[in-house]
Design a protein around this motif. Structure first.
Motif, PDB file in Angstrom:
ATOM      1  N   ASP A  54       0.817  -1.278  -0.015  1.00  0.00           N
ATOM      2  CA  ASP A  54       0.129  -0.061  -0.024  1.00  0.00           C
ATOM      3  C   ASP A  54       0.886   1.154   0.136  1.00  0.00           C
ATOM      4  O   ASP A  54       0.390   2.186  -0.782  1.00  0.00           O
ATOM      5  N   GLU A  55       1.956   1.259   0.808  1.00  0.00           N
ATOM      6  CA  GLU A  55       2.760   2.402   0.759  1.00  0.00           C
ATOM      7  C   GLU A  55       3.636   2.695  -0.543  1.00  0.00           C
ATOM      8  O   GLU A  55       3.500   3.814  -1.122  1.00  0.00           O
ATOM      9  N   LEU A  56       4.093   1.575  -0.995  1.00  0.00           N
ATOM     10  CA  LEU A  56       4.785   1.461  -2.427  1.00  0.00           C
ATOM     11  C   LEU A  56       3.889   2.099  -3.354  1.00  0.00           C
ATOM     12  O   LEU A  56       4.060   2.880  -4.367  1.00  0.00           O
ATOM     13  N   ALA A  57       2.527   1.749  -3.458  1.00  0.00           N
ATOM     14  CA  ALA A  57       1.548   2.266  -4.586  1.00  0.00           C
ATOM     15  C   ALA A  57       1.346   3.722  -4.309  1.00  0.00           C
ATOM     16  O   ALA A  57       1.232   4.458  -5.278  1.00  0.00           O
ATOM     17  N   ALA A  58       1.660   4.332  -3.171  1.00  0.00           N
ATOM     18  CA  ALA A  58       1.339   5.743  -3.054  1.00  0.00           C
ATOM     19  C   ALA A  58       2.746   6.454  -3.158  1.00  0.00           C
ATOM     20  O   ALA A  58       2.667   7.694  -3.584  1.00  0.00           O
ATOM     21  N   MET A  59       3.769   5.876  -3.417  1.00  0.00           N
ATOM     22  CA  MET A  59       5.128   6.359  -3.956  1.00  0.00           C
ATOM     23  C   MET A  59       5.470   6.526  -5.262  1.00  0.00           C
ATOM     24  O   MET A  59       6.317   7.015  -5.823  1.00  0.00           O
ATOM     25  N   LEU A  60       4.794   5.615  -6.086  1.00  0.00           N
ATOM     26  CA  LEU A  60       4.982   5.307  -7.644  1.00  0.00           C
ATOM     27  C   LEU A  60       4.179   6.176  -8.573  1.00  0.00           C
ATOM     28  O   LEU A  60       3.042   6.340  -8.238  1.00  0.00           O
ATOM     29  N   ASP A  61       4.702   6.642  -9.567  1.00  0.00           N
ATOM     30  CA  ASP A  61       4.256   7.368 -10.505  1.00  0.00           C
ATOM     31  C   ASP A  61       2.956   6.507 -11.304  1.00  0.00           C
ATOM     32  O   ASP A  61       3.545   5.188 -11.704  1.00  0.00           O
TER      33      ASP A  61
END
Length: 276
Positions: free
Chosen positions: A212-219
């Protein structure tokens, strides 16, 4: 205030519990469940909590299934990495909808909103749901609109600044630290409740973030969350096959260890992302 957390990612659940204790020290997390089945059983056998913090995508389905199987009278704050479920969320006992990763100020605002609603409906400001909460759900939603007015759309003359998407990740390998650039990443994947990145030259490196955190960090123009286990970069999508019941089967490059399926609900969005 007794709070139930419904969240299937263990690391996210622990972070959310810590955040609750920081924002509302008098609150008590009375349970953490990670699936629709476990949540239904908990709600059947335990006294109704004062509040439920509920993820939407769980290990065995969407948390909306809980409302179809058992009567839920506690107010709910949804916590999710997806924004497409907002309208559906407010058709149940939702008082707020927080996007992951949940920020302290957002949770604090949601809890303050709950207290304001309880006072407006004649219930206690803290501790224990308002006695007429279920019967006054329509009034509660009207109060929500009054407490949090809709944000005005941005002016064309003042566009949003570009989001600060990640362009590299720090990797720890024993006593060694090194950086992996985002252009080297083929996809991110989850295994045994841990997150990894797969490089184009087929190396797997563990990263200290939830999916979930990765999804928010990626373009989002470059990366798409195919399912709960895989976030793929556009160039890593090798082949797309039609699958049964409106789903899609994806072949990645490098190949993933397990079958990669895009759900029927996300297939249209995925096809648009590809350029349909």
């Amino acid at each position: 205030m007794n709070i139930l957390i419904i969240e299937d990612e263990e690391l996210t659940a622990r972070k959310l519990r810590r955040l609750v204790q920081e924002v509302e020290p008098t609150a008590q997390v009375v349970g953490i469940t990670g699936s629709v089945e476990e949540s239904v059983e908990w709600l059947r056998t335990q006294p109704g909590p004062d509040l439920i913090l509920m993820d939407i995508e769980l290990a065995d389905g969407q948390s909306f299934d809980i409302f179809n199987r058992i009567r839920v009278t506690s107010p709910v704050i949804f916590t999710t990495a997806y924004d497409e479920f907002a309208i559906k969320a407010f058709k149940v006992n939702s008082i707020d909808y927080l996007l992951k990763p949940v920020k302290e100020e957002d949770l604090r605002s949601a809890l303050s909103k709950l207290q304001a609603m309880r006072q407006a409906l004649g219930g206690p400001a803290t501790g224990g749901p308002a006695p007429n909460l279920e019967a006054s759900l329509a009034g509660l939603l009207r109060q929500l609109q009054a407490v949090v007015p809709a944000a005005a759309p941005p002016s064309p003359e003042t566009p949003f600044p570009p989001a600060p998407y990640r362009d590299r990740f720090l990797i720890r390998q024993g006593q060694r630290l090194f950086s992996v650039g985002i252009d080297e990443v083929a996809y991110f994947f989850s295994r045994n409740k841990m997150s990894f990145l797969k490089t184009r030259d087929e190396h797997d490196w563990m990263v200290d973030y939830t999916m979930d955190e990765l999804a928010a960090m990626l373009d989002p123009r470059r990366f798409f969350r195919l399912n709960r286990q895989i976030i793929a970069e556009l160039r890593s999508v090798d082949k797309v096959h039609l699958y049964f019941n409106g789903k899609l089967k994806i072949s990645l490059r490098p190949a993933a260890e397990e079958e990669v399926i895009v759900s029927r609900e996300k297939s249209a969005e995925f096809r648009q992302w590809l350029g349909e």
